[in-house]
Design an enzyme around this catalytic site. Sequence first.
Site, PDB file in Angstrom:
ATOM      1  N   LYS A 226       2.042  -5.213   0.346  1.00  0.00           N
ATOM      2  CA  LYS A 226       3.241  -4.826  -0.413  1.00  0.00           C
ATOM      3  C   LYS A 226       3.677  -5.893  -1.398  1.00  0.00           C
ATOM      4  O   LYS A 226       3.247  -7.039  -1.347  1.00  0.00           O
ATOM      5  CB  LYS A 226       4.355  -4.432   0.556  1.00  0.00           C
ATOM      6  CG  LYS A 226       4.059  -3.049   1.147  1.00  0.00           C
ATOM      7  CD  LYS A 226       5.205  -2.420   1.859  1.00  0.00           C
ATOM      8  CE  LYS A 226       4.803  -0.989   2.272  1.00  0.00           C
ATOM      9  NZ  LYS A 226       5.768  -0.384   3.165  1.00  0.00           N
ATOM     10  N   ARG A 260       1.102  -1.152  10.543  1.00  0.00           N
ATOM     11  CA  ARG A 260       0.450  -0.134   9.697  1.00  0.00           C
ATOM     12  C   ARG A 260      -0.215  -0.866   8.532  1.00  0.00           C
ATOM     13  O   ARG A 260       0.475  -1.455   7.699  1.00  0.00           O
ATOM     14  CB  ARG A 260       1.513   0.842   9.189  1.00  0.00           C
ATOM     15  CG  ARG A 260       1.008   1.902   8.222  1.00  0.00           C
ATOM     16  CD  ARG A 260       2.171   2.760   7.729  1.00  0.00           C
ATOM     17  NE  ARG A 260       1.740   3.773   6.790  1.00  0.00           N
ATOM     18  CZ  ARG A 260       1.562   3.573   5.487  1.00  0.00           C
ATOM     19  NH1 ARG A 260       1.767   2.382   4.959  1.00  0.00           N
ATOM     20  NH2 ARG A 260       1.179   4.565   4.718  1.00  0.00           N
TER      21      ARG A 260
END
Length: 284
Positions: A226, A260
Amino acid sequence: MREPGRWKLRRGELTLGGRTLIMGIINVTPDSFSDGGLFTDPSQAVEQGLALMEAGADILDVGGESTRPGSDPVSAEDEARRALPVVEALAKAGGTVSIDTMKAAVARDALAAGAQIINDVTALRADPAMAPLAAESGAAVVLMHMRGEPKTMQANPHYDDVVAEVRDFLAQRAAAAQAAGVDPAKIALDPGIGFGKNLTHNLLLIRHLSRLRELGHPVLLAASRKAFIGQLTGRQAPERLLGTVAAHVLGAALGADIVRVHDVAEVAEALAVADAIINAGGEA
Ligand code: HH2
């Protein structure tokens, strides 16, 4: 040492507290932020899912709509057309499949195709049919915190106390899910890294994951590749592996039960060492 626990699924359950569980990401989308366009053909996405299972994924999270900042919504038909063949093939192959969607119609078809978990980045808020579906079907659910919507959420997010506000939101959403009939043992919570948060917000949420754990549900951390990792390292999305490993290893030590990630093999290897240290006990 970590507390032992269980996450009940639609069928069966996952054991928590020993190994950190790994949810592998399969984006069947043309526009996901780090792997968009790589697996748009369902057969490639199935191959990718099988490879992730082989690499140690406990759960396969299949998504047919990107939720990256600035992304455009897609229709339920398009989303289902992308995701469903992949869900079906991976469930048939013995995978524990999660459907990453905010649309009840997509989730319903995915459950019929063998999915066990609904991963809803709106925490059952976007579609009024989602909570009843989760309750009736007996699916497990991931409830994630998001401030705003993907199109606009990164425009100057503000919190007075990000950890307390995310925690309160997730407590409310877990209560709402239970009020709709979802079994509390099937609910997992996720702080929503990057969803209406700046760098400091993301760091504080990972640093204080244990505060989410106090709510009594499994905690999922999804920081893979991210933007905040890019802000800290100067790396583009596909080159954020080391930052991704650091975030999830520390996240596991700080309270995450499930991570995840895109890079399942690498994170699994790092967690094999991290989990052994986290769980080391007995005489020194
Ligand atoms: N992040 C993304 C998608 N789904 N689900 C949960 N529970 N938590 C998250 O933080 C989360 C999520 C976005 O990442 P990715 O799937 O890699 O990209 P995209 O949404 O662009 O497909």
